[in-house]
Design a protein around this motif. Structure first.
Motif, PDB file in Angstrom:
ATOM      1  N   GLU A  40      -2.826  -6.757  -1.676  1.00 39.17           N
ATOM      2  CA  GLU A  40      -2.346  -7.147  -0.357  1.00 39.17           C
ATOM      3  C   GLU A  40      -0.853  -6.878  -0.205  1.00 39.17           C
ATOM      4  OE1 GLU A  40      -3.671 -11.026   1.029  1.00 39.17           O
ATOM      5  OE2 GLU A  40      -5.240 -11.009  -0.500  1.00 39.17           O
ATOM      6  N   LEU A  41      -0.102  -7.018  -1.298  1.00 37.64           N
ATOM      7  CA  LEU A  41       1.331  -6.732  -1.259  1.00 37.64           C
ATOM      8  C   LEU A  41       1.572  -5.256  -0.962  1.00 37.64           C
ATOM      9  CD1 LEU A  41       4.272  -7.628  -1.682  1.00 37.64           C
ATOM     10  CD2 LEU A  41       3.972  -7.162  -4.125  1.00 37.64           C
ATOM     11  N   ARG A  42       0.770  -4.389  -1.554  1.00 36.92           N
ATOM     12  CA  ARG A  42       0.922  -2.952  -1.287  1.00 36.92           C
ATOM     13  C   ARG A  42       0.714  -2.657   0.196  1.00 36.92           C
ATOM     14  NH1 ARG A  42      -1.969   1.966  -4.533  1.00 36.92           N
ATOM     15  NH2 ARG A  42      -0.305   1.415  -5.983  1.00 36.92           N
ATOM     16  N   THR A  43      -0.276  -3.304   0.790  1.00 43.01           N
ATOM     17  CA  THR A  43      -0.519  -3.118   2.222  1.00 43.01           C
ATOM     18  C   THR A  43       0.653  -3.642   3.049  1.00 43.01           C
ATOM     19  OG1 THR A  43      -2.909  -3.338   1.863  1.00 43.01           O
ATOM     20  CG2 THR A  43      -2.096  -3.623   4.106  1.00 43.01           C
ATOM     21  N   ALA A  44       1.179  -4.807   2.670  1.00 39.03           N
ATOM     22  CA  ALA A  44       2.295  -5.409   3.410  1.00 39.03           C
ATOM     23  C   ALA A  44       3.560  -4.562   3.300  1.00 39.03           C
ATOM     24  CB  ALA A  44       2.565  -6.816   2.886  1.00 39.03           C
ATOM     25  N   ARG A  45       3.727  -3.873   2.177  1.00 35.68           N
ATOM     26  CA  ARG A  45       4.934  -3.074   1.978  1.00 35.68           C
ATOM     27  C   ARG A  45       5.004  -1.864   2.905  1.00 35.68           C
ATOM     28  NH1 ARG A  45       5.270  -3.151  -4.598  1.00 35.68           N
ATOM     29  NH2 ARG A  45       6.691  -4.951  -4.830  1.00 35.68           N
ATOM     30  N   ARG A  46       3.909  -1.570   3.574  1.00 32.24           N
ATOM     31  CA  ARG A  46       3.978  -0.494   4.564  1.00 32.24           C
ATOM     32  C   ARG A  46       5.025  -0.821   5.636  1.00 32.24           C
ATOM     33  NH1 ARG A  46      -0.782   1.927   8.591  1.00 32.24           N
ATOM     34  NH2 ARG A  46       0.681   3.068   9.934  1.00 32.24           N
ATOM     35  N   ASP A  47       5.193  -2.111   5.926  1.00 34.72           N
ATOM     36  CA  ASP A  47       6.105  -2.532   6.996  1.00 34.72           C
ATOM     37  C   ASP A  47       7.545  -2.679   6.541  1.00 34.72           C
ATOM     38  OD1 ASP A  47       4.244  -2.627   9.045  1.00 34.72           O
ATOM     39  OD2 ASP A  47       3.620  -4.660   8.546  1.00 34.72           O
ATOM     40  N   ILE A  48       7.802  -2.623   5.241  1.00 35.50           N
ATOM     41  CA  ILE A  48       9.170  -2.784   4.752  1.00 35.50           C
ATOM     42  C   ILE A  48       9.394  -1.838   3.576  1.00 35.50           C
ATOM     43  CG2 ILE A  48       8.471  -4.813   3.378  1.00 35.50           C
ATOM     44  CD1 ILE A  48      11.374  -5.850   3.779  1.00 35.50           C
TER      45      ILE A  48
ATOM     46  N   ALA B 165       7.929   7.406   6.282  1.00 28.83           N
ATOM     47  CA  ALA B 165       6.691   8.196   6.378  1.00 28.83           C
ATOM     48  C   ALA B 165       5.506   7.371   6.858  1.00 28.83           C
ATOM     49  CB  ALA B 165       6.378   8.834   5.026  1.00 28.83           C
ATOM     50  N   ALA B 166       5.456   6.095   6.467  1.00 27.01           N
ATOM     51  CA  ALA B 166       4.306   5.251   6.827  1.00 27.01           C
ATOM     52  C   ALA B 166       4.600   4.364   8.031  1.00 27.01           C
ATOM     53  CB  ALA B 166       3.902   4.397   5.633  1.00 27.01           C
ATOM     54  N   ASP B 167       5.625   4.715   8.815  1.00 24.82           N
ATOM     55  CA  ASP B 167       5.997   3.957  10.023  1.00 24.82           C
ATOM     56  C   ASP B 167       6.310   2.497   9.726  1.00 24.82           C
ATOM     57  OD1 ASP B 167       5.797   6.110  11.815  1.00 24.82           O
ATOM     58  OD2 ASP B 167       3.623   5.848  11.961  1.00 24.82           O
ATOM     59  N   PRO B 168       7.278   2.218   8.854  1.00 24.93           N
ATOM     60  CA  PRO B 168       7.638   0.821   8.579  1.00 24.93           C
ATOM     61  C   PRO B 168       8.391   0.206   9.749  1.00 24.93           C
ATOM     62  CG  PRO B 168       9.204   2.275   7.517  1.00 24.93           C
ATOM     63  CD  PRO B 168       8.139   3.163   8.123  1.00 24.93           C
ATOM     64  N   ARG B 169       8.500  -1.104   9.734  1.00 21.79           N
ATOM     65  CA  ARG B 169       9.271  -1.809  10.758  1.00 21.79           C
ATOM     66  C   ARG B 169      10.692  -2.113  10.268  1.00 21.79           C
ATOM     67  NH1 ARG B 169       5.653  -6.596  13.164  1.00 21.79           N
ATOM     68  NH2 ARG B 169       7.279  -6.479  14.758  1.00 21.79           N
ATOM     69  N   ILE B 170      10.859  -2.220   8.940  1.00 23.26           N
ATOM     70  CA  ILE B 170      12.161  -2.578   8.355  1.00 23.26           C
ATOM     71  C   ILE B 170      12.507  -1.578   7.263  1.00 23.26           C
ATOM     72  CG2 ILE B 170      13.482  -4.318   7.092  1.00 23.26           C
ATOM     73  CD1 ILE B 170      11.682  -6.447   8.262  1.00 23.26           C
ATOM     74  N   LEU B 171      13.765  -1.146   7.238  1.00 28.07           N
ATOM     75  CA  LEU B 171      14.304  -0.398   6.109  1.00 28.07           C
ATOM     76  C   LEU B 171      15.365  -1.250   5.427  1.00 28.07           C
ATOM     77  CD1 LEU B 171      14.889   3.368   7.031  1.00 28.07           C
ATOM     78  CD2 LEU B 171      12.950   2.306   5.866  1.00 28.07           C
ATOM     79  N   VAL B 172      15.244  -1.383   4.121  1.00 32.27           N
ATOM     80  CA  VAL B 172      16.269  -2.033   3.313  1.00 32.27           C
ATOM     81  C   VAL B 172      17.088  -0.919   2.673  1.00 32.27           C
ATOM     82  CG1 VAL B 172      16.732  -3.571   1.382  1.00 32.27           C
ATOM     83  CG2 VAL B 172      14.772  -4.006   2.874  1.00 32.27           C
ATOM     84  N   LEU B 173      18.357  -0.830   3.054  1.00 32.53           N
ATOM     85  CA  LEU B 173      19.223   0.263   2.594  1.00 32.53           C
ATOM     86  C   LEU B 173      20.220  -0.301   1.590  1.00 32.53           C
ATOM     87  CD1 LEU B 173      19.279   0.945   6.202  1.00 32.53           C
ATOM     88  CD2 LEU B 173      19.038   3.002   4.826  1.00 32.53           C
ATOM     89  N   ASP B 174      20.005   0.000   0.313  1.00 33.54           N
ATOM     90  CA  ASP B 174      20.833  -0.547  -0.755  1.00 33.54           C
ATOM     91  C   ASP B 174      21.933   0.447  -1.125  1.00 33.54           C
ATOM     92  OD1 ASP B 174      21.880  -1.994  -2.822  1.00 33.54           O
ATOM     93  OD2 ASP B 174      20.237  -1.624  -4.213  1.00 33.54           O
ATOM     94  N   GLU B 175      23.124   0.263  -0.568  1.00 37.48           N
ATOM     95  CA  GLU B 175      24.264   1.166  -0.810  1.00 37.48           C
ATOM     96  C   GLU B 175      23.853   2.611  -0.538  1.00 37.48           C
ATOM     97  OE1 GLU B 175      27.172   0.089  -1.412  1.00 37.48           O
ATOM     98  OE2 GLU B 175      27.113  -1.765  -2.560  1.00 37.48           O
TER      99      GLU B 175
ATOM    100  N   ASP C 174      -0.222   9.337   1.656  1.00 38.54           N
ATOM    101  CA  ASP C 174      -1.503   9.237   0.952  1.00 38.54           C
ATOM    102  C   ASP C 174      -1.899   7.782   0.719  1.00 38.54           C
ATOM    103  OD1 ASP C 174      -1.616  11.989   0.846  1.00 38.54           O
ATOM    104  OD2 ASP C 174      -0.755  12.122  -1.168  1.00 38.54           O
ATOM    105  N   VAL C 175      -0.901   6.943   0.393  1.00 41.13           N
ATOM    106  CA  VAL C 175      -1.184   5.542   0.066  1.00 41.13           C
ATOM    107  C   VAL C 175      -1.566   4.746   1.308  1.00 41.13           C
ATOM    108  CG1 VAL C 175      -0.163   3.390  -0.784  1.00 41.13           C
ATOM    109  CG2 VAL C 175       0.261   5.540  -2.000  1.00 41.13           C
ATOM    110  N   HIS C 176      -0.815   4.943   2.397  1.00 39.54           N
ATOM    111  CA  HIS C 176      -0.963   4.055   3.551  1.00 39.54           C
ATOM    112  C   HIS C 176      -1.722   4.655   4.733  1.00 39.54           C
ATOM    113  CE1 HIS C 176       1.630   1.025   1.785  1.00 39.54           C
ATOM    114  NE2 HIS C 176       2.552   1.943   1.546  1.00 39.54           N
ATOM    115  N   LEU C 177      -1.651   5.968   4.920  1.00 37.90           N
ATOM    116  CA  LEU C 177      -2.252   6.567   6.118  1.00 37.90           C
ATOM    117  C   LEU C 177      -3.515   7.358   5.844  1.00 37.90           C
ATOM    118  CD1 LEU C 177       0.977   7.801   7.980  1.00 37.90           C
ATOM    119  CD2 LEU C 177      -0.177   5.597   8.133  1.00 37.90           C
ATOM    120  N   ARG C 178      -3.609   7.941   4.650  1.00 34.23           N
ATOM    121  CA  ARG C 178      -4.810   8.686   4.226  1.00 34.23           C
ATOM    122  C   ARG C 178      -5.216   9.749   5.248  1.00 34.23           C
ATOM    123  NH1 ARG C 178      -6.775   6.137  -0.188  1.00 34.23           N
ATOM    124  NH2 ARG C 178      -6.205   3.951  -0.483  1.00 34.23           N
TER     125      ARG C 178
END
Length: 349
Positions: free
Chosen positions: A89-97, A173-183, A123-127
């Motif tokens: 379920e975490l892998r699925t949720a990570r599509r959004d972040i 690539a998987a149309d996330p809602r949030i990007l975390v940009l670390d430096e 491949d992982v999220h959209l197939r």
């Protein structure tokens, strides 16, 4: 009067503790790298997270994504709790972040073509089918300002700025809602930084991306951020609207960070007060009592050495954790710049 919309990302009391292996004749000492961090991120906004190296910014990002496991706290993404979520379920949720790391050189597998690197999250999220996948990769390359012909090249054939564009293409690539940009721009030269920041602003406007932007370059943070949170030794000591934090810092640590940012005018630069903090940040495995900043604070009072300050409202927006606002001078949320000298703060609590 309508209620405020629910936050897209709601982080409450996040804690990340590292416990090294016990060595012979040495006591095992745990390090709480992130100690009770809380913040919210609303749809379409950019939150800048700043502080010195080692303050816990990157660990906070990794903790909320569960790249390292938090020891306590809550991370809710669009109302869904991520802490404790099973792996599938975490892998699925990570599509959004998704996350963009600091070093684009190590973020891309040198043995994989660009087509395969960007195609992995598809491949992982959209197939998608092979033709659709190829078209999707081409579209992503165009979106980040690169030619679709580049998909048949390897990462070593690109410059640093181009590689960071590739990592951004893969992250969206998987149309996330949030990007975390670390430096995400710190390893780039100034002109390339400007190009990548411009790209991020375009993506935010075009597809509504929300950003958690982690950086130590405050001039970049001020340019891109709607709100700013300042971290010191594992905790957020001040947060608020970017304009308020930069123009009227309420915490002495924020004031010191801002005093180190150069300004384009030599005349103004010479007239500015440069605040040089004494010493280094304390050992995170042996955090001092009271306010964590008191060992370096130019305005330290006796209460700071024994009592941990709570967050209190800052004038204009946000909150600040500092005794100067409730004890001694009682600034009441006003900018710490209103204090003409450190001696004014030497008031017994």
């Amino acid at each position: 009067m309508s209620a405020d919309p629910a936050p897209l990302l709601d982080v409450q009391d996040l804690q990340v503790t590292f416990s090294p292996r016990k060595k012979l004749f040495r006591e095992r000492v745990s390090v709480r790298a992130v100690d009770g961090v809380s913040f919210q991120l609303h749809d379409g906004e950019t939150l800048g997270l700043v502080g010195e190296s080692g303050c816990g910014k990157s660990t906070t990002a990794r903790g909320l994504l569960r790249l390292v496991e938090p020891s306590a706290g809550s991370v809710r993404l669009a109302g869904r709790e991520l802490i404790g979520l099973p792996a599938k379920e975490l892998r699925t949720a990570r599509r959004d972040i998704q996350m963009v790391f600091q070093d684009p050189y190590s973020s891309l597998d040198p043995s994989m073509l660009v087509r395969e690197s960007i195609g992995e999250p598809i491949d992982v999220h959209l197939r998608l089918g092979r033709a659709e996948r190829t078209e999707r990769v081409a579209e992503l390359l165009r979106r980040v300002g690169l030619s679709p012909d580049y998909m048949l090249r390897y990462p070593h054939e690109f410059s640093g700025g181009q590689r960071q564009r590739l990592t951004i293409a893969r992250a969206i690539a998987a149309d996330p809602r949030i990007l975390v940009l670390d430096e995400a721009v710190s390893a780039l030269d100034v002109s390339t930084q400007n190009q990548v920041i411009g790209l991020l602003e375009e993506l935010s406007a075009e597809i509504g991306l929300t950003y958690l932007f982690i950086a130590h370059d405050l001039s970049v943070v001020r340019h891109i951020s709607d709100r700013v949170a300042v971290m010191y030794l594992g905790r957020i000591v001040e947060h608020g609207d970017a304009a308020r934090v930069f123009d009227a810092p309420a915490h002495p640590y924020t004031q010191a960070l801002l005093s180190a940012v150069p300004v384009p005018s030599p005349k103004v630069q010479r007239a500015r007060e440069r605040i040089v903090l004494a010493g280094d940040p304390p050992d995170p495995s042996n955090v001092p009592p009271g306010c964590r900043f008191h060992t370096r604070c130019p305005y330290v009072m006796e209460v700071c050495r024994t009592v941990d300050p709570l967050l209190s409202p800052a004038l204009g927006s946000g909150e600040v954790a500092c005794h100067l606002h409730t004890e001694g001078p009682r600034l009441g949320g006003a900018s710490v710049r209103t204090m003409r000298s450190a001696r004014q703060a030497q008031v017994p609590a």
